[in-house]
Design an enzyme around this catalytic site. Structure first.
Site, mmCIF file in Angstrom:
data_model
loop_
_atom_site.group_PDB
_atom_site.id
_atom_site.type_symbol
_atom_site.label_atom_id
_atom_site.label_comp_id
_atom_site.label_asym_id
_atom_site.label_seq_id
_atom_site.Cartn_x
_atom_site.Cartn_y
_atom_site.Cartn_z
ATOM 1 N N SER A 190 29.889 44.464 -26.707
ATOM 2 C CA SER A 190 30.928 43.954 -27.612
ATOM 3 C C SER A 190 32.278 44.596 -27.306
ATOM 4 C CB SER A 190 30.526 44.278 -29.052
ATOM 5 O OG SER A 190 31.632 44.138 -29.914
ATOM 6 N N THR A 249 33.975 35.147 -27.956
ATOM 7 C CA THR A 249 33.549 34.829 -29.330
ATOM 8 C C THR A 249 34.707 34.210 -30.103
ATOM 9 O OG1 THR A 249 31.921 36.573 -29.303
ATOM 10 C CG2 THR A 249 32.613 35.792 -31.470
ATOM 11 N N ARG A 265 27.189 35.827 -40.681
ATOM 12 C CA ARG A 265 28.120 36.895 -41.079
ATOM 13 C C ARG A 265 29.546 36.380 -41.240
ATOM 14 N NH1 ARG A 265 25.752 41.845 -39.896
ATOM 15 N NH2 ARG A 265 27.620 42.986 -39.311
ATOM 16 N N HIS A 295 27.136 33.433 -35.911
ATOM 17 C CA HIS A 295 27.406 34.868 -35.992
ATOM 18 C C HIS A 295 26.357 35.554 -36.876
ATOM 19 C CE1 HIS A 295 30.975 37.389 -34.710
ATOM 20 N NE2 HIS A 295 30.313 38.288 -35.412
ATOM 21 N N GLN A 303 31.662 40.835 -24.022
ATOM 22 C CA GLN A 303 32.107 39.909 -25.079
ATOM 23 C C GLN A 303 33.548 40.195 -25.464
ATOM 24 O OE1 GLN A 303 32.291 41.210 -28.624
ATOM 25 N NE2 GLN A 303 33.386 39.345 -29.191
ATOM 26 N N ARG A 317 32.148 40.152 -46.504
ATOM 27 C CA ARG A 317 30.809 40.755 -46.475
ATOM 28 C C ARG A 317 30.641 41.576 -47.750
ATOM 29 N NH1 ARG A 317 30.665 41.641 -40.564
ATOM 30 N NH2 ARG A 317 31.427 39.655 -39.734
ATOM 31 N N LYS A 321 31.220 31.552 -27.532
ATOM 32 C CA LYS A 321 30.205 31.893 -28.548
ATOM 33 C C LYS A 321 30.722 31.567 -29.952
ATOM 34 C CE LYS A 321 27.506 35.858 -30.234
ATOM 35 N NZ LYS A 321 28.156 36.315 -31.464
HETATM 36 C C1 FNR Z 1 27.227 41.027 -34.723
HETATM 37 N N1 FNR Z 1 27.677 39.942 -33.990
HETATM 38 C C2 FNR Z 1 28.749 40.099 -33.138
HETATM 39 N N2 FNR Z 1 29.144 39.067 -32.324
HETATM 40 C C3 FNR Z 1 30.143 39.228 -31.446
HETATM 41 O O1 FNR Z 1 30.453 38.295 -30.716
HETATM 42 N N3 FNR Z 1 30.791 40.443 -31.357
HETATM 43 C C4 FNR Z 1 30.471 41.505 -32.130
HETATM 44 O O2 FNR Z 1 31.060 42.572 -32.022
HETATM 45 C C5 FNR Z 1 29.441 41.324 -33.083
HETATM 46 N N4 FNR Z 1 29.080 42.360 -33.924
HETATM 47 C C6 FNR Z 1 27.953 42.235 -34.706
HETATM 48 C C7 FNR Z 1 27.517 43.332 -35.451
HETATM 49 C C8 FNR Z 1 26.332 43.243 -36.164
HETATM 50 C C9 FNR Z 1 25.843 44.442 -36.908
HETATM 51 C C10 FNR Z 1 25.582 42.044 -36.161
HETATM 52 C C11 FNR Z 1 24.269 41.936 -36.883
HETATM 53 C C12 FNR Z 1 26.033 40.955 -35.451
HETATM 54 C C13 FNR Z 1 26.924 38.671 -33.983
HETATM 55 C C14 FNR Z 1 25.819 38.713 -32.930
HETATM 56 O O3 FNR Z 1 26.334 38.681 -31.643
HETATM 57 C C15 FNR Z 1 24.874 37.524 -33.077
HETATM 58 O O4 FNR Z 1 25.599 36.325 -33.028
HETATM 59 C C16 FNR Z 1 24.060 37.556 -34.356
HETATM 60 O O5 FNR Z 1 23.602 38.864 -34.620
HETATM 61 C C17 FNR Z 1 22.871 36.621 -34.215
HETATM 62 O O6 FNR Z 1 22.129 36.541 -35.391
HETATM 63 P P1 FNR Z 1 20.806 37.400 -35.654
HETATM 64 O O7 FNR Z 1 19.960 37.322 -34.421
HETATM 65 O O8 FNR Z 1 21.259 38.783 -35.931
HETATM 66 O O9 FNR Z 1 20.219 36.726 -36.834
#
Ligand code: FNR
Length: 379
Positions: free
Chosen positions: A106, A155, A278, A275, A127, A164, A251
């Site tokens: 990330s 992303t 989120r 995401h 990313q 959140r 993404k």
């Molecule tokens: C993320 N996600 C995320 N995506 C991204 O593009 N850059 C980021 O820095 C982050 N940071 C992040 C932190 C945390 C704690 C979570 C849980 C998620 C989203 C991540 O890449 C992904 O899209 C989701 O986590 C997919 O869903 P599931 O598998 O967690 O249900």
């Protein structure tokens, strides 16, 4: 705690992490409706059992952008990974390399690009979040390129952070507390994030120069909100293309028209993703969004899918719905928090075993054989 199933890692992570970090990972936005739908809609996808097909010699490997993957799985980018385990990005990248799949770093990782890249042979994926200073972002991409990164995941579903509420309740964000806790966690001996290879406390490694001496990690989500660029548009793909010649994956696609635009603007792939529930609560789960998107653009670019994948069965489901590759977010982060690199490797072994059973009993000998015929009905 005995780990038997991939889902066991969530409880193990809950035991290991300070509550505000566990809830930061575990939670979604607003009422967390989409977060729940991601998991439930995917679990509802019914696989079609087929038997007596001599299923010896299964092949779970695949190829993406000229890169061989032992499993059709990549690790999604997750911010602050170095908070969930010591040098978490390094541990996750090593686990991914040992299991023959890509790790995506990330933009807002704790360990910087330069700390992780030398620890692995396999080029990691990077990313991109676009901060307001474009010159700085260009420099970050140049650093990634210099470290051997070829595949860029851009992303696009976070021009502004979703609310959140769970983080506000836990003290992770909001005026009540946040940053102080992050800094405390980084320095607390139990979490031991105090010394990176560069001998100083970790920050957001890739963007620490941008942040300067700012102490406003005291409001991490607030900082993202103030510094992410809400002006990003399809035109920025052209800007990135000027200096990024490797594969570029967008993404955060949930809509067919956006998927078609991604093709039009020259993307090599998309991640169907909300995401992990989120960002905008109330949007479709990836499971529901994927089939129509795959119908529209599958022949034009690679399709990745994440959000809600919790098992090897779920990977097979996403592939049957039209994805070329699944991506894991929370699932691998729970394992990393609970058991570090070994946990992520074990998790991927469990995924592989589940996939072997699912492929054997749906009659798919190779990844390419997994398609809508593997399902009882197309959604
Ligand atoms: C993320 N996600 C995320 N995506 C991204 O593009 N850059 C980021 O820095 C982050 N940071 C992040 C932190 C945390 C704690 C979570 C849980 C998620 C989203 C991540 O890449 C992904 O899209 C989701 O986590 C997919 O869903 P599931 O598998 O967690 O249900």
């Amino acid at each position: 705690m005995i780990i038997s199933a991939p889902s066991d890692y969530r409880a193990a992570a809950k035991k290991t992490l300070p509550p505000f970090l566990f809830h930061y990972i575990d939670g979604g936005s607003y009422d967390e409706h989409t977060l729940r739908r991601n998991v439930d809609d995917l679990a509802d996808v019914a696989l079609k059992q087929r038997v007596l097909n001599n299923m010896t010699g299964l092949d779970l490997s695949t190829e993406l952008f000229g890169e061989k993957l032992n499993l059709p799985i990549a690790l999604s980018p997750v911010g602050l990974t170095g908070m969930y385990a010591r040098r978490g990005e390094v541990q996750a990248a090593k686990a991914a390399e040992n299991k023959g799949i890509p790790f995506t770093m990330s933009t807002v990782s704790v360990c910087p690009i330069e700390e992780v890249a030398p620890e692995i042979q396999r080029p990691m994926w990077f990313q991109l979040y676009v901060l307001k200073d474009r010159g700085f972002m260009k420099n970050v991409l140049e650093r990634a390129k210099a470290a051997g990164v070829k595949t860029l995941i851009f992303t696009v579903d976070m021009p502004i952070p979703g609310a959140r509420y769970r983080d506000m309740h836990s003290g992770m964000s909001g005026s009540f507390s946040s940053a102080r806790r992050i800094f405390q966690a980084m320095r607390h001996p139990k979490w031991a994030f105090d010394v990176g290879v560069f001998g100083k406390p970790h920050d957001l490694g890739n963007v620490s120069a941008y942040r300067g001496e700012a102490t406003n990690l005291e409001d991490y989500i607030g900082w993202l909100g103030n510094n992410f660029d809400p002006s990003i548009s399809w035109k920025d793909l052209e800007w990135i293309r000027e200096f990024w010649d490797g594969p570029m994956v967008i993404k955060g696609i949930l809509d067919v028209e956006d998927a078609k635009d991604a093709v039009r603007f020259g993307a090599d792939g998309i991640v169907v993703s909300n995401h992990g529930g989120r960002q905008l609560d109330g949007v479709l789960s990836s499971t529901k969004a994927l089939p129509a998107i795959a119908d529209a653009v599958k022949s034009d670019l690679k399709i990745f899918a994440d959000s809600g994948i919790r098992s090897g069965l779920d990977v097979v489901r996403m592939l049957a719905l039209g994805a070329d590759c699944a991506m894991l977010g929370r699932s691998y982060i729970y394992a990393l928090a609970a058991q570090g690199q070994a946990g992520v490797e074990n998790l991927l072994d469990l995924y592989e075993q589940e996939m072997r059973v699912a492929m054997t009993l749906t009659g798919a000998k190779s990844i390419g054989d997994i398609n809508q015929n593997s399902l009882m009905q197309s959604l």
